[in-house]
Motif scaffolding. Structure first.
Motif, PDB file in Angstrom:
ATOM      1  N   LEU A   5       0.970  -1.323  -0.108  1.00  0.00           N
ATOM      2  CA  LEU A   5      -0.132   0.081   0.136  1.00  0.00           C
ATOM      3  C   LEU A   5       0.830   1.349  -0.012  1.00  0.00           C
ATOM      4  N   PHE A   6       1.836   1.315   0.885  1.00  0.00           N
ATOM      5  CA  PHE A   6       2.501   2.212   0.972  1.00  0.00           C
ATOM      6  C   PHE A   6       3.424   2.658  -0.363  1.00  0.00           C
ATOM      7  N   SER A   7       4.055   1.403  -1.023  1.00  0.00           N
ATOM      8  CA  SER A   7       4.856   1.646  -1.906  1.00  0.00           C
ATOM      9  C   SER A   7       3.911   2.164  -3.305  1.00  0.00           C
ATOM     10  N   ALA A   8       2.906   1.742  -3.436  1.00  0.00           N
ATOM     11  CA  ALA A   8       1.979   1.969  -4.244  1.00  0.00           C
ATOM     12  C   ALA A   8       1.651   3.693  -4.251  1.00  0.00           C
ATOM     13  N   HIS A   9       1.389   4.121  -3.144  1.00  0.00           N
ATOM     14  CA  HIS A   9       0.899   5.533  -2.937  1.00  0.00           C
ATOM     15  C   HIS A   9       2.103   6.169  -3.396  1.00  0.00           C
ATOM     16  N   ALA A  10       3.532   5.633  -2.982  1.00  0.00           N
ATOM     17  CA  ALA A  10       4.720   6.389  -3.401  1.00  0.00           C
ATOM     18  C   ALA A  10       4.962   6.548  -4.691  1.00  0.00           C
ATOM     19  N   ALA A  11       4.865   5.248  -5.769  1.00  0.00           N
ATOM     20  CA  ALA A  11       4.770   5.404  -6.977  1.00  0.00           C
ATOM     21  C   ALA A  11       3.861   6.118  -7.760  1.00  0.00           C
ATOM     22  N   LEU A  12       2.497   6.480  -7.096  1.00  0.00           N
ATOM     23  CA  LEU A  12       1.771   7.243  -7.925  1.00  0.00           C
ATOM     24  C   LEU A  12       1.772   8.704  -7.295  1.00  0.00           C
ATOM     25  N   ALA A  13       2.653   8.996  -6.772  1.00  0.00           N
ATOM     26  CA  ALA A  13       2.880  10.423  -5.977  1.00  0.00           C
ATOM     27  C   ALA A  13       3.396  11.582  -7.074  1.00  0.00           C
ATOM     28  N   GLY A  14       4.215  11.090  -7.978  1.00  0.00           N
ATOM     29  CA  GLY A  14       4.792  11.985  -8.997  1.00  0.00           C
ATOM     30  C   GLY A  14       6.164  11.999  -8.778  1.00  0.00           C
TER      31      GLY A  14
END
Length: 75
Positions: free
Chosen positions: A12-21
């Protein structure tokens, strides 16, 4: 179960960081604005009102409806 929960949280946290820009500036197309020519300045704007004033003055001067005494008509 605890391992599965840990993997889900990490995902969950790695997906959020990947989509952050990223820090890369976005490509923005420049705006194209056409330049408007400036209006003429000077005596060109005063000519028409002066001509209208001259026409009105000529009409008033040529008016024959004066209130003077009429000239005698010789028959």
């Amino acid at each position: 179960m605890r391992k599965l929960f840990s993997v889900a949280v990490v995902a969950l946290f790695s997906a959020h960081a990947a989509l952050a820009g990223s820090l890369v500036e976005p490509d923005v197309e420049p705006m194209i604005v056409e330049a408007q020519p400036e209006a003429k300045r000077g005596s060109g704007n005063i000519i028409i009102p002066l001509l209208l004033l001259a026409v009105v003055a000529a009409v008033i001067a040529s008016d024959d409806s004066g209130g003077g005494t009429p000239e005698p008509v010789l028959e």
